[in-house]
Design a protein around this motif. Sequence first.
Motif, PDB file in Angstrom:
ATOM      1  N   GLN A  37       0.830  -1.207   0.000  1.00  0.00           N
ATOM      2  CA  GLN A  37       0.000   0.000   0.000  1.00  0.00           C
ATOM      3  C   GLN A  37       0.871   1.266   0.000  1.00  0.00           C
ATOM      4  OE1 GLN A  37      -3.607  -0.766   1.986  1.00  0.00           O
ATOM      5  NE2 GLN A  37      -4.166   1.394   2.133  1.00  0.00           N
ATOM      6  N   CYS A  38       1.271   1.764   1.183  1.00  0.00           N
ATOM      7  CA  CYS A  38       2.063   3.007   1.181  1.00  0.00           C
ATOM      8  C   CYS A  38       3.552   2.744   0.942  1.00  0.00           C
ATOM      9  CB  CYS A  38       1.871   3.762   2.488  1.00  0.00           C
ATOM     10  SG  CYS A  38       2.745   3.027   3.886  1.00  0.00           S
ATOM     11  N   GLY A  39       4.004   1.525   1.256  1.00  0.00           N
ATOM     12  CA  GLY A  39       5.390   1.155   1.008  1.00  0.00           C
ATOM     13  C   GLY A  39       6.384   1.549   2.089  1.00  0.00           C
ATOM     14  N   LYS A  40       5.922   2.242   3.141  1.00  0.00           N
ATOM     15  CA  LYS A  40       6.852   2.710   4.176  1.00  0.00           C
ATOM     16  C   LYS A  40       7.484   1.580   4.970  1.00  0.00           C
ATOM     17  CE  LYS A  40       4.816   7.216   5.077  1.00  0.00           C
ATOM     18  NZ  LYS A  40       3.867   7.927   5.940  1.00  0.00           N
ATOM     19  N   CYS A  41       6.876   0.439   4.977  1.00  0.00           N
ATOM     20  CA  CYS A  41       7.340  -0.671   5.809  1.00  0.00           C
ATOM     21  C   CYS A  41       8.345  -1.562   5.101  1.00  0.00           C
ATOM     22  CB  CYS A  41       6.135  -1.516   6.210  1.00  0.00           C
ATOM     23  SG  CYS A  41       5.262  -2.135   4.758  1.00  0.00           S
ATOM     24  N   VAL A  42       8.600  -1.311   3.831  1.00  0.00           N
ATOM     25  CA  VAL A  42       9.386  -2.262   3.039  1.00  0.00           C
ATOM     26  C   VAL A  42      10.793  -2.491   3.614  1.00  0.00           C
ATOM     27  CG1 VAL A  42      10.428  -2.678   0.767  1.00  0.00           C
ATOM     28  CG2 VAL A  42       8.076  -1.915   0.927  1.00  0.00           C
ATOM     29  N   CYS A  43      11.470  -1.397   4.014  1.00  0.00           N
ATOM     30  CA  CYS A  43      12.835  -1.553   4.553  1.00  0.00           C
ATOM     31  C   CYS A  43      12.840  -2.397   5.816  1.00  0.00           C
ATOM     32  CB  CYS A  43      13.453  -0.190   4.856  1.00  0.00           C
ATOM     33  SG  CYS A  43      14.199   0.555   3.427  1.00  0.00           S
ATOM     34  N   GLN A  44      11.904  -2.089   6.717  1.00  0.00           N
ATOM     35  CA  GLN A  44      11.873  -2.839   7.975  1.00  0.00           C
ATOM     36  C   GLN A  44      11.475  -4.302   7.725  1.00  0.00           C
ATOM     37  OE1 GLN A  44       9.272  -1.271  11.004  1.00  0.00           O
ATOM     38  NE2 GLN A  44      10.198  -2.558  12.582  1.00  0.00           N
ATOM     39  N   ALA A  45      10.511  -4.512   6.865  1.00  0.00           N
ATOM     40  CA  ALA A  45      10.101  -5.879   6.550  1.00  0.00           C
ATOM     41  C   ALA A  45      11.261  -6.658   5.939  1.00  0.00           C
ATOM     42  CB  ALA A  45       8.908  -5.850   5.594  1.00  0.00           C
ATOM     43  N   SER A  46      12.025  -5.985   5.088  1.00  0.00           N
ATOM     44  CA  SER A  46      13.165  -6.627   4.451  1.00  0.00           C
ATOM     45  C   SER A  46      14.238  -6.990   5.481  1.00  0.00           C
ATOM     46  CB  SER A  46      13.699  -5.677   3.385  1.00  0.00           C
ATOM     47  OG  SER A  46      14.839  -6.210   2.794  1.00  0.00           O
ATOM     48  N   ASP A  47      14.460  -6.097   6.464  1.00  0.00           N
ATOM     49  CA  ASP A  47      15.422  -6.387   7.534  1.00  0.00           C
ATOM     50  C   ASP A  47      14.994  -7.613   8.343  1.00  0.00           C
ATOM     51  OD1 ASP A  47      16.985  -4.259   6.831  1.00  0.00           O
ATOM     52  OD2 ASP A  47      16.309  -2.941   8.448  1.00  0.00           O
ATOM     53  N   ILE A  48      13.708  -7.685   8.649  1.00  0.00           N
ATOM     54  CA  ILE A  48      13.200  -8.829   9.420  1.00  0.00           C
ATOM     55  C   ILE A  48      13.325 -10.112   8.600  1.00  0.00           C
ATOM     56  CG2 ILE A  48      11.120  -9.825  10.468  1.00  0.00           C
ATOM     57  CD1 ILE A  48      10.344  -6.865  11.144  1.00  0.00           C
ATOM     58  N   LEU A  49      13.026 -10.003   7.324  1.00  0.00           N
ATOM     59  CA  LEU A  49      13.182 -11.155   6.426  1.00  0.00           C
ATOM     60  C   LEU A  49      14.633 -11.636   6.421  1.00  0.00           C
ATOM     61  CD1 LEU A  49      12.198 -13.015   4.075  1.00  0.00           C
ATOM     62  CD2 LEU A  49      12.763 -11.141   2.535  1.00  0.00           C
ATOM     63  N   ASP A  50      15.576 -10.689   6.243  1.00  0.00           N
ATOM     64  CA  ASP A  50      16.996 -11.062   6.196  1.00  0.00           C
ATOM     65  C   ASP A  50      17.442 -11.702   7.509  1.00  0.00           C
ATOM     66  OD1 ASP A  50      17.190 -10.113   3.653  1.00  0.00           O
ATOM     67  OD2 ASP A  50      18.123  -8.217   4.198  1.00  0.00           O
ATOM     68  N   ALA A  51      17.000 -11.119   8.634  1.00  0.00           N
ATOM     69  CA  ALA A  51      17.380 -11.663   9.946  1.00  0.00           C
ATOM     70  C   ALA A  51      16.831 -13.074  10.119  1.00  0.00           C
ATOM     71  CB  ALA A  51      16.876 -10.749  11.056  1.00  0.00           C
TER      72      ALA A  51
END
Length: 56
Positions: A37-51
């Motif tokens: 939707q707004c896309g603001k969460c993408v960086c944080q979601a990506s960090d959680i995915l990588d972790a």
Amino acid sequence: MYVCLCKAVTDKAIRQQVEAGACSMRELKQNLGVGTQCGKCVCQASDILDAALSKQ
Ligand code: FES
């Protein structure tokens, strides 16, 4: 904790997806709608995915 407010996706939901075999933001977007939707969460979601992937 909510990572994506637009789609009500939690960090736990992302980790569960990784346990179920997801390994990319594309899969998370398809399965949870995170970041679509707004896309603001993408960086944080990506960090959680990588972790989560690095713990496997
Ligand atoms: Fe995730 Fe808006 S907070 S798309």
